[in-house]
Structures are given as C-alpha cells and as structure tokens.
Design a protein around this motif. Structure first.
Motif, PDB file in Angstrom:
ATOM      1  N   VAL A 132       0.870  -1.179   0.000  1.00 48.59           N
ATOM      2  CA  VAL A 132       0.000   0.000   0.000  1.00 48.59           C
ATOM      3  C   VAL A 132       0.904   1.224   0.000  1.00 48.59           C
ATOM      4  O   VAL A 132       1.670   1.439   0.933  1.00 48.59           O
ATOM      5  CB  VAL A 132      -0.924   0.030   1.237  1.00 48.59           C
ATOM      6  N   GLU A 133       0.806   2.025  -1.040  1.00 45.79           N
ATOM      7  CA  GLU A 133       1.742   3.135  -1.202  1.00 45.79           C
ATOM      8  C   GLU A 133       1.184   4.474  -0.742  1.00 45.79           C
ATOM      9  O   GLU A 133       1.930   5.360  -0.327  1.00 45.79           O
ATOM     10  CB  GLU A 133       2.167   3.226  -2.668  1.00 45.79           C
ATOM     11  N   ASN A 134      -0.130   4.656  -0.812  1.00 53.96           N
ATOM     12  CA  ASN A 134      -0.726   5.936  -0.442  1.00 53.96           C
ATOM     13  C   ASN A 134      -1.016   6.025   1.049  1.00 53.96           C
ATOM     14  O   ASN A 134      -1.369   5.027   1.683  1.00 53.96           O
ATOM     15  CB  ASN A 134      -2.029   6.159  -1.226  1.00 53.96           C
ATOM     16  N   ASN A 135      -0.890   7.218   1.602  1.00 55.75           N
ATOM     17  CA  ASN A 135      -1.148   7.420   3.028  1.00 55.75           C
ATOM     18  C   ASN A 135      -2.628   7.434   3.366  1.00 55.75           C
ATOM     19  O   ASN A 135      -3.016   7.146   4.497  1.00 55.75           O
ATOM     20  CB  ASN A 135      -0.513   8.729   3.492  1.00 55.75           C
ATOM     21  N   GLU A 136      -3.450   7.796   2.416  1.00 59.63           N
ATOM     22  CA  GLU A 136      -4.897   7.856   2.635  1.00 59.63           C
ATOM     23  C   GLU A 136      -5.611   6.951   1.642  1.00 59.63           C
ATOM     24  O   GLU A 136      -5.231   6.878   0.481  1.00 59.63           O
ATOM     25  CB  GLU A 136      -5.392   9.294   2.479  1.00 59.63           C
ATOM     26  N   PRO A 137      -6.670   6.271   2.098  1.00 57.68           N
ATOM     27  CA  PRO A 137      -7.124   6.197   3.488  1.00 57.68           C
ATOM     28  C   PRO A 137      -6.154   5.387   4.341  1.00 57.68           C
ATOM     29  O   PRO A 137      -5.331   4.636   3.811  1.00 57.68           O
ATOM     30  CB  PRO A 137      -8.483   5.509   3.375  1.00 57.68           C
ATOM     31  N   GLU A 138      -6.283   5.524   5.657  1.00 60.39           N
ATOM     32  CA  GLU A 138      -5.366   4.816   6.547  1.00 60.39           C
ATOM     33  C   GLU A 138      -5.533   3.304   6.453  1.00 60.39           C
ATOM     34  O   GLU A 138      -4.567   2.557   6.583  1.00 60.39           O
ATOM     35  CB  GLU A 138      -5.577   5.278   7.996  1.00 60.39           C
TER      36      GLU A 138
END
Length: 296
Positions: free
Chosen positions: A214-220
């Motif tokens: 999972v590379e994106n910070n959002e969503p947690e």
C-alpha cells in the motif's frame, strides 16, 4: 552507517527531551495528540479507558487500581477483565460511563465524535485525553503523556525505555538487510482491508525495512482489490488472527496463488493484540514481525 548514527542520535534526543519534560509539581499542563491543552490540578482517582491499548497503558504504569471502567474488548491484563464494562468502541454505553463518575477518560481520535461531545457536555468536571499515534515513537510518547496525567511518570519512563531498547535491538538487526520484502498486511476479510504507511502498523513495516504494497497514506485502512494485490505481487502476506481470514484460504486462493508469498508459503498469522494495539506490548509485536519477515 551514517543513517544508523543519525537514527540513534534522534532516538537519544527524544529520550533526553522526554526525561527533562517531567514535572511532579501540580498543577501541570499537558497537550494531547489533537493539540488540546489539559491542566492537571490533582491526579485522577476514577479513570475510564475507552480502548484496549489505553487500558494496557494504565495497568502497565501502575494506575490499574484507579481504572473504574473499560470497554468490552479490554482483555489484558487479566485484572482489566474485572472492571466495569462500558460497551464497545463504536457503541459505548453513555449512561454507564456517566454513572461511574470518572475524573479522567482516555480515548482515541477515532472514537465517535458525537459521543465524545455528549460525554464532554455531561461530564464537565472530567478531563479527557485524546490519543492519535501514527508512529512507534508516538506510541512511546503517549505512554509518557498518560503517565504524566496520572502521576506515574517514573513508571511510564520505564515502559518507554523498554520500548526504546526493543526498537534499538531491531534497528541493529535490520541494518544489514539489503533487499526489502514486499509485504501485504491484511486486517479484515470481505473485503480485504490493509494498512497504509501513515498508520503505526505501516510505520513498523517501514522501520523493519519492509516495502508495504500500500503506497498511499490515505485512506489509513484501504480496501484492496484482488487485482491490485496480484499486481503488487507481495513476497510476504501477514494476516491478523481476528481478521476472519485463515492462512489456508490465502494459500488455496485461486487468484492469489501466483503471488510470491503464496508460491513460497510466506503467509503468516499474527496475534492482533500485539500489533494492532498502540500500547506497551507493541514492542513484542515489533519483534514478532521481524521474526516473520526475516527468520521464517
């Protein structure tokens, strides 16, 4: 080597700053994780914990005898199970909480805001500490924060140092790691839910030199499609024991069977309580994840 030295210096600075921030003279002012300034005029005698992790913190620093209420899910230590139950995290019993007449309530930012507002309105003489840790360091600092609030600074410092030592031990081990395994961490089934880098679990993976798919910070806590998982081809899949996912279901999954993790039988379950709770036992979860990634 330079990165390692800088990291150690940074940790020492955190420790020194924490030690010299203690004060035993009341009143004292503290700031919680959402920036609320709280004045402690006298140490609380009736505490309600609205999360298993804060319950573990309170008992670990020696304030368990002042805890008068916990959630239905607060199962550790065993003494916590004898305390009055005030419902679940998302559906607490407001009347029960009020009836226990707490002078301190410890909760997390993800706690239902409307319930928080109602409690704050009904318990105007009570203090509220809101925690929202995003990293391993944040968890350590939250233990100090709670310790200061309840007059258990020295005990909290001991827990802090234990977590710090665990971190340093792991850091030494991962210093020589050259290749980062791609990791999928599953915390729920149907749909598959994972953790982002912006969570304290994501932070643990980063500290372990693992590459979170999972590379994106959002969503947690993102929902992941099977197509996404296959495209990222994780080398290791870690499953929370309470996720509703069995190791066998992943090993025998018709779509996930071609991932490196399944082909190499690198699919593991982990005790949720050790890794999902941002409290004192997170250091054990940290060590457990290291063993999963590099000793299996």
């Amino acid at each position: 080597m330079k990165f390692k030295k800088l990291s150690i210096i940074f940790i020492i600075l955190i420790l020194v700053n924490t030690i010299f921030s203690f004060s035993s003279i009341l009143p004292i002012s503290i700031k919680d994780d959402i920036g609320r300034e709280i004045t402690i005029k006298e140490y609380p005698k009736r505490i309600i914990s609205l999360a298993p992790s804060s319950t573990e913190i309170l008992f670990e620093i020696g304030a368990g005898d002042r805890v008068v209420g916990v959630t239905d899910f607060c199962n550790y230590p065993k003494e916590a199970q004898t305390k009055e139950k005030v419902g679940g995290f998302s559906n607490p019993n407001i009347e029960k909480i009020i009836s226990l007449k707490p002078d301190l309530i410890v909760l997390y930012k993800s706690f239902p805001k409307e319930v928080f507002n109602q409690l704050e309105k009904s318990l105007q003489n009570a203090l509220f500490i809101v925690l929202d840790p995003k990293t391993y360091e944040d968890v350590m600092k939250d233990i100090i924060l709670v310790g200061k609030a309840v007059g258990k600074e020295n005990e909290a410092r001991k827990v802090y140092n234990n977590m710090l030592n665990g971190w340093l031990e792991i850091q030494k081990r991962v210093a020589s790691i050259k290749k980062s395994p791609r990791v999928l961490f599953l915390i729920w089934n149907d749909p598959f839910i994972s953790v982002s880098p912006s969570t304290f679990l994501g932070d643990l993976l980063k500290k372990l030199k693992a590459k979170n798919i999972v590379e994106n910070n959002e969503p947690e806590y993102p929902i992941l499609s099977l197509e996404y998982i296959v495209s990222k081809n994780p080398d290791v899949i870690i499953i929370g024991e309470m996720s509703g996912i069995s190791r066998e279901s992943i090993i025998n999954h018709p779509i996930l069977k071609d991932t490196n993790a399944v082909k190499n039988k690198k699919v593991f379950t982990v005790n949720d309580d050790l890794v999902f709770r941002p409290g004192p036992r997170l250091v054990e979860g940290f060590k457990t994840l290291y063993k999963i990634l590099y000793e299996n």
